[in-house]
Design a protein around this motif. Structure first.
Motif, PDB file in Angstrom:
ATOM      1  N   MET A   1       0.838  -1.175   0.000  1.00 16.42           N
ATOM      2  CA  MET A   1       0.000   0.000   0.000  1.00 16.42           C
ATOM      3  C   MET A   1       0.880   1.235   0.000  1.00 16.42           C
ATOM      4  N   LYS A   2       0.287   2.321  -0.348  1.00 16.48           N
ATOM      5  CA  LYS A   2       1.003   3.591  -0.364  1.00 16.48           C
ATOM      6  C   LYS A   2       1.282   4.022   1.075  1.00 16.48           C
ATOM      7  N   GLY A   3       1.997   5.122   1.197  1.00 13.58           N
ATOM      8  CA  GLY A   3       2.336   5.636   2.515  1.00 13.58           C
ATOM      9  C   GLY A   3       1.115   6.079   3.300  1.00 13.58           C
ATOM     10  N   ARG A   4       1.298   6.299   4.579  1.00 14.01           N
ATOM     11  CA  ARG A   4       0.198   6.690   5.463  1.00 14.01           C
ATOM     12  C   ARG A   4      -0.491   7.964   5.031  1.00 14.01           C
ATOM     13  N   GLU A   5       0.225   8.840   4.328  1.00 14.87           N
ATOM     14  CA  GLU A   5      -0.368  10.107   3.948  1.00 14.87           C
ATOM     15  C   GLU A   5      -1.365   9.968   2.806  1.00 14.87           C
ATOM     16  N   MET A   6      -1.394   8.844   2.135  1.00 16.80           N
ATOM     17  CA  MET A   6      -2.296   8.633   1.009  1.00 16.80           C
ATOM     18  C   MET A   6      -3.595   7.983   1.481  1.00 16.80           C
ATOM     19  N   ARG A   7      -4.686   8.398   0.854  1.00 16.03           N
ATOM     20  CA  ARG A   7      -6.010   7.848   1.156  1.00 16.03           C
ATOM     21  C   ARG A   7      -6.531   7.087  -0.059  1.00 16.03           C
ATOM     22  N   ILE A   8      -7.363   6.097   0.202  1.00 21.92           N
ATOM     23  CA  ILE A   8      -8.037   5.347  -0.850  1.00 21.92           C
ATOM     24  C   ILE A   8      -9.373   6.031  -1.079  1.00 21.92           C
ATOM     25  N   VAL A   9      -9.635   6.418  -2.328  1.00 21.75           N
ATOM     26  CA  VAL A   9     -10.850   7.150  -2.656  1.00 21.75           C
ATOM     27  C   VAL A   9     -11.549   6.442  -3.813  1.00 21.75           C
ATOM     28  N   ALA A  10     -12.855   6.252  -3.692  1.00 23.14           N
ATOM     29  CA  ALA A  10     -13.629   5.668  -4.786  1.00 23.14           C
ATOM     30  C   ALA A  10     -13.622   6.636  -5.966  1.00 23.14           C
ATOM     31  N   GLU A  11     -13.484   6.096  -7.149  1.00 25.91           N
ATOM     32  CA  GLU A  11     -13.553   6.920  -8.353  1.00 25.91           C
ATOM     33  C   GLU A  11     -14.959   7.493  -8.491  1.00 25.91           C
ATOM     34  N   SER A  12     -15.050   8.575  -9.189  1.00 26.30           N
ATOM     35  CA  SER A  12     -16.339   9.203  -9.462  1.00 26.30           C
ATOM     36  C   SER A  12     -17.244   8.218 -10.205  1.00 26.30           C
ATOM     37  N   GLY A  13     -18.494   8.158  -9.809  1.00 28.03           N
ATOM     38  CA  GLY A  13     -19.462   7.308 -10.495  1.00 28.03           C
ATOM     39  C   GLY A  13     -19.497   5.870 -10.027  1.00 28.03           C
ATOM     40  N   VAL A  14     -18.769   5.533  -8.949  1.00 26.71           N
ATOM     41  CA  VAL A  14     -18.812   4.171  -8.396  1.00 26.71           C
ATOM     42  C   VAL A  14     -19.927   4.116  -7.364  1.00 26.71           C
ATOM     43  N   HIS A  15     -20.851   3.205  -7.582  1.00 26.97           N
ATOM     44  CA  HIS A  15     -21.997   3.031  -6.683  1.00 26.97           C
ATOM     45  C   HIS A  15     -21.919   1.641  -6.071  1.00 26.97           C
ATOM     46  N   THR A  16     -22.151   1.568  -4.775  1.00 22.52           N
ATOM     47  CA  THR A  16     -22.020   0.309  -4.050  1.00 22.52           C
ATOM     48  C   THR A  16     -23.363  -0.139  -3.497  1.00 22.52           C
ATOM     49  N   THR A  17     -23.634  -1.424  -3.660  1.00 20.59           N
ATOM     50  CA  THR A  17     -24.792  -2.046  -3.037  1.00 20.59           C
ATOM     51  C   THR A  17     -24.274  -3.218  -2.216  1.00 20.59           C
ATOM     52  N   ILE A  18     -24.575  -3.218  -0.927  1.00 20.55           N
ATOM     53  CA  ILE A  18     -24.139  -4.282  -0.027  1.00 20.55           C
ATOM     54  C   ILE A  18     -25.267  -5.298   0.116  1.00 20.55           C
ATOM     55  N   PHE A  19     -24.910  -6.570  -0.007  1.00 26.66           N
ATOM     56  CA  PHE A  19     -25.848  -7.674   0.167  1.00 26.66           C
ATOM     57  C   PHE A  19     -25.367  -8.544   1.320  1.00 26.66           C
ATOM     58  N   ASP A  20     -26.188  -9.480   1.764  1.00 30.65           N
ATOM     59  CA  ASP A  20     -25.779 -10.406   2.815  1.00 30.65           C
ATOM     60  C   ASP A  20     -24.575 -11.244   2.389  1.00 30.65           C
ATOM     61  N   ASP A  21     -24.481 -11.534   1.102  1.00 29.18           N
ATOM     62  CA  ASP A  21     -23.410 -12.407   0.610  1.00 29.18           C
ATOM     63  C   ASP A  21     -22.321 -11.656  -0.156  1.00 29.18           C
ATOM     64  N   GLY A  22     -22.181 -10.351   0.082  1.00 29.87           N
ATOM     65  CA  GLY A  22     -21.119  -9.596  -0.572  1.00 29.87           C
ATOM     66  C   GLY A  22     -21.573  -8.206  -0.961  1.00 29.87           C
ATOM     67  N   ALA A  23     -20.998  -7.718  -2.052  1.00 28.88           N
ATOM     68  CA  ALA A  23     -21.328  -6.371  -2.521  1.00 28.88           C
ATOM     69  C   ALA A  23     -21.186  -6.319  -4.033  1.00 28.88           C
ATOM     70  N   LEU A  24     -21.826  -5.325  -4.596  1.00 28.55           N
ATOM     71  CA  LEU A  24     -21.745  -5.064  -6.024  1.00 28.55           C
ATOM     72  C   LEU A  24     -21.296  -3.616  -6.175  1.00 28.55           C
ATOM     73  N   LEU A  25     -20.198  -3.414  -6.892  1.00 34.10           N
ATOM     74  CA  LEU A  25     -19.700  -2.076  -7.171  1.00 34.10           C
ATOM     75  C   LEU A  25     -19.920  -1.834  -8.651  1.00 34.10           C
ATOM     76  N   ALA A  26     -20.717  -0.852  -8.971  1.00 33.00           N
ATOM     77  CA  ALA A  26     -21.047  -0.548 -10.362  1.00 33.00           C
ATOM     78  C   ALA A  26     -20.484   0.827 -10.721  1.00 33.00           C
ATOM     79  N   VAL A  27     -19.957   0.920 -11.941  1.00 30.66           N
ATOM     80  CA  VAL A  27     -19.365   2.167 -12.422  1.00 30.66           C
ATOM     81  C   VAL A  27     -20.289   2.749 -13.478  1.00 30.66           C
ATOM     82  N   SER A  28     -20.902   3.876 -13.145  1.00 34.72           N
ATOM     83  CA  SER A  28     -21.888   4.455 -14.052  1.00 34.72           C
ATOM     84  C   SER A  28     -21.268   4.955 -15.358  1.00 34.72           C
TER      85      SER A  28
END
Length: 93
Positions: free
Chosen positions: A1-28
């Motif tokens: 991973m990058k250094g502590r000063e870097m943050r992980i950011v979702a790209e623009s247009g990424v939508h997340t739906t969480i389910f009991d058995d995982g998640a779906l990440l969709a890019v509009s």
């Protein structure tokens, strides 16, 4: 991973739906879909809840699963690499 000063950011247009058995990440902007198993979904949630701080996310994952922090970091690094390759996230200072 990058250094502590870097943050992980979702790209623009990424939508997340969480389910009991995982998640779906969709890019509009391109219609891509990433299916996450329950563990990857928990990691995605930990990233979001830690405001993108990879170290805080790894600690959260380690505590949640009762695993060593080194393993959580390694697993998170692997997932973050796949998410970055899929253009779902980016690093931000």
């Amino acid at each position: 991973m990058k250094g502590r000063e870097m943050r992980i950011v979702a790209e623009s247009g990424v939508h997340t739906t969480i389910f009991d058995d995982g998640a779906l990440l969709a890019v509009s902007r391109n219609g891509k879909v990433f299916r996450a198993n329950p563990t990857a979904a928990a990691m995605w949630t930990a990233i979001a809840e830690s405001d993108g701080d990879p170290e805080r996310a790894a600690v959260s994952i380690a505590n949640h699963y009762g695993i060593p922090q080194e393993r959580a970091r390694s697993d998170l690094t692997s997932l973050v690499g796949r998410l970055h390759d899929a253009q779902l996230i980016r690093w931000q200072p």
